[in-house]
Design a protein around this motif. Sequence first.
Motif, PDB file in Angstrom:
ATOM      1  N   ALA A  27       0.840  -1.204   0.000  1.00  0.00           N
ATOM      2  CA  ALA A  27       0.000   0.000   0.000  1.00  0.00           C
ATOM      3  C   ALA A  27       0.873   1.251   0.000  1.00  0.00           C
ATOM      4  O   ALA A  27       0.582   2.222  -0.710  1.00  0.00           O
ATOM      5  CB  ALA A  27      -0.937  -0.003   1.208  1.00  0.00           C
ATOM      6  N   LEU A  31       0.881   4.206  -2.788  1.00  0.00           N
ATOM      7  CA  LEU A  31       0.648   5.610  -2.443  1.00  0.00           C
ATOM      8  C   LEU A  31       1.827   6.488  -2.860  1.00  0.00           C
ATOM      9  O   LEU A  31       1.641   7.662  -3.172  1.00  0.00           O
ATOM     10  CB  LEU A  31       0.394   5.767  -0.947  1.00  0.00           C
ATOM     11  CG  LEU A  31      -0.935   5.228  -0.416  1.00  0.00           C
ATOM     12  CD1 LEU A  31      -1.149   5.658   1.022  1.00  0.00           C
ATOM     13  CD2 LEU A  31      -2.101   5.645  -1.272  1.00  0.00           C
ATOM     14  N   ALA A  34       1.145   7.279  -6.446  1.00  0.00           N
ATOM     15  CA  ALA A  34      -0.154   7.908  -6.705  1.00  0.00           C
ATOM     16  C   ALA A  34      -0.119   9.388  -7.080  1.00  0.00           C
ATOM     17  O   ALA A  34      -0.907   9.804  -7.941  1.00  0.00           O
ATOM     18  CB  ALA A  34      -1.079   7.695  -5.502  1.00  0.00           C
ATOM     19  N   LEU A  67      -4.571  10.733   1.288  1.00  0.00           N
ATOM     20  CA  LEU A  67      -4.343   9.398   0.718  1.00  0.00           C
ATOM     21  C   LEU A  67      -4.142   8.361   1.815  1.00  0.00           C
ATOM     22  O   LEU A  67      -4.697   7.254   1.756  1.00  0.00           O
ATOM     23  CB  LEU A  67      -3.124   9.404  -0.207  1.00  0.00           C
ATOM     24  CG  LEU A  67      -3.308   9.987  -1.591  1.00  0.00           C
ATOM     25  CD1 LEU A  67      -1.961  10.109  -2.307  1.00  0.00           C
ATOM     26  CD2 LEU A  67      -4.264   9.143  -2.408  1.00  0.00           C
ATOM     27  N   ALA A  68      -3.348   8.711   2.829  1.00  0.00           N
ATOM     28  CA  ALA A  68      -3.091   7.774   3.928  1.00  0.00           C
ATOM     29  C   ALA A  68      -4.370   7.449   4.681  1.00  0.00           C
ATOM     30  O   ALA A  68      -4.630   6.283   5.012  1.00  0.00           O
ATOM     31  CB  ALA A  68      -2.050   8.364   4.887  1.00  0.00           C
ATOM     32  N   ALA A  71      -6.552   5.199   2.489  1.00  0.00           N
ATOM     33  CA  ALA A  71      -6.000   3.860   2.255  1.00  0.00           C
ATOM     34  C   ALA A  71      -6.045   2.985   3.494  1.00  0.00           C
ATOM     35  O   ALA A  71      -6.228   1.777   3.386  1.00  0.00           O
ATOM     36  CB  ALA A  71      -4.561   3.968   1.750  1.00  0.00           C
ATOM     37  N   TRP A  72      -5.871   3.576   4.660  1.00  0.00           N
ATOM     38  CA  TRP A  72      -5.766   2.760   5.865  1.00  0.00           C
ATOM     39  C   TRP A  72      -6.955   1.837   6.089  1.00  0.00           C
ATOM     40  O   TRP A  72      -6.750   0.647   6.374  1.00  0.00           O
ATOM     41  CB  TRP A  72      -5.524   3.614   7.117  1.00  0.00           C
ATOM     42  CG  TRP A  72      -5.382   2.714   8.288  1.00  0.00           C
ATOM     43  CD1 TRP A  72      -4.310   1.958   8.613  1.00  0.00           C
ATOM     44  CD2 TRP A  72      -6.385   2.406   9.251  1.00  0.00           C
ATOM     45  NE1 TRP A  72      -4.566   1.206   9.730  1.00  0.00           N
ATOM     46  CE2 TRP A  72      -5.844   1.458  10.135  1.00  0.00           C
ATOM     47  CE3 TRP A  72      -7.694   2.830   9.452  1.00  0.00           C
ATOM     48  CZ2 TRP A  72      -6.559   0.942  11.200  1.00  0.00           C
ATOM     49  CZ3 TRP A  72      -8.406   2.315  10.513  1.00  0.00           C
ATOM     50  CH2 TRP A  72      -7.832   1.378  11.375  1.00  0.00           C
ATOM     51  N   LEU A  74      -8.684   0.325   4.028  1.00  0.00           N
ATOM     52  CA  LEU A  74      -8.629  -0.770   3.060  1.00  0.00           C
ATOM     53  C   LEU A  74      -7.647  -1.850   3.474  1.00  0.00           C
ATOM     54  O   LEU A  74      -7.792  -3.009   3.079  1.00  0.00           O
ATOM     55  CB  LEU A  74      -8.255  -0.230   1.679  1.00  0.00           C
ATOM     56  CG  LEU A  74      -9.208   0.820   1.110  1.00  0.00           C
ATOM     57  CD1 LEU A  74      -8.664   1.361  -0.208  1.00  0.00           C
ATOM     58  CD2 LEU A  74     -10.601   0.245   0.925  1.00  0.00           C
ATOM     59  N   LEU A  87       1.867   5.228   5.918  1.00  0.00           N
ATOM     60  CA  LEU A  87       1.234   5.524   4.632  1.00  0.00           C
ATOM     61  C   LEU A  87       1.387   7.001   4.272  1.00  0.00           C
ATOM     62  O   LEU A  87       1.627   7.343   3.105  1.00  0.00           O
ATOM     63  CB  LEU A  87      -0.249   5.128   4.666  1.00  0.00           C
ATOM     64  CG  LEU A  87      -0.515   3.626   4.773  1.00  0.00           C
ATOM     65  CD1 LEU A  87      -1.993   3.364   5.027  1.00  0.00           C
ATOM     66  CD2 LEU A  87      -0.027   2.901   3.531  1.00  0.00           C
TER      67      LEU A  87
END
Length: 177
Positions: A27, A31, A34, A67-68, A71-72, A74, A87
């Motif tokens: 991940a 990121l 990204a 983003l962090a 994403a976390w 997920l 992240l």
Amino acid sequence: MPTILTHAALPLVAAWGLRLPRRLALAGALLAVAPDVDVIGRAFDVPHFDLLGHRGVSHSLLAALILALLAWPLIGRGRPFRSVLFLFAAAASHGLADMATHGSKGIMLWWPLSQARYEWRLQPIEASGILARSVTDGSLPGLLLAEFLWLVLPALLLVALYRLGRRSYIDLARGQS
């Protein structure tokens, strides 16, 4: 900008050094790549220096935090603060690495507080442009070597020092020398 290979490698090196789960490491690598989604703007004639242009809002620390946080959930296992912090650092590493390239106009690191673009005084890495172009024009080996020497190797050395220091601390705490 450094190649996407180097952008992805930096969080993978950090995750290895911190012994983070593979899912979190992957991940982080995603990121770290990204922020370059902003190049899509070129197809829509978004000017480079626009907020949504290349190295604009998507390269800011706020974007890295968003983003962090997105994403976390997920991947959300383990310790949330540590995972989100990793992240965030992975996403933020993209802009920080881009600041080391010459041939560009910097990144909007502090957006929305400032629309100024920042870059490091020392810019030892050639901006890579499009990876496919680097392959066809033969510049890829030189780019990767510079990125390895200036970004990946220092990251590996920091990880080695961290792991060595951690091991020494653990041995000291156990009363071993």
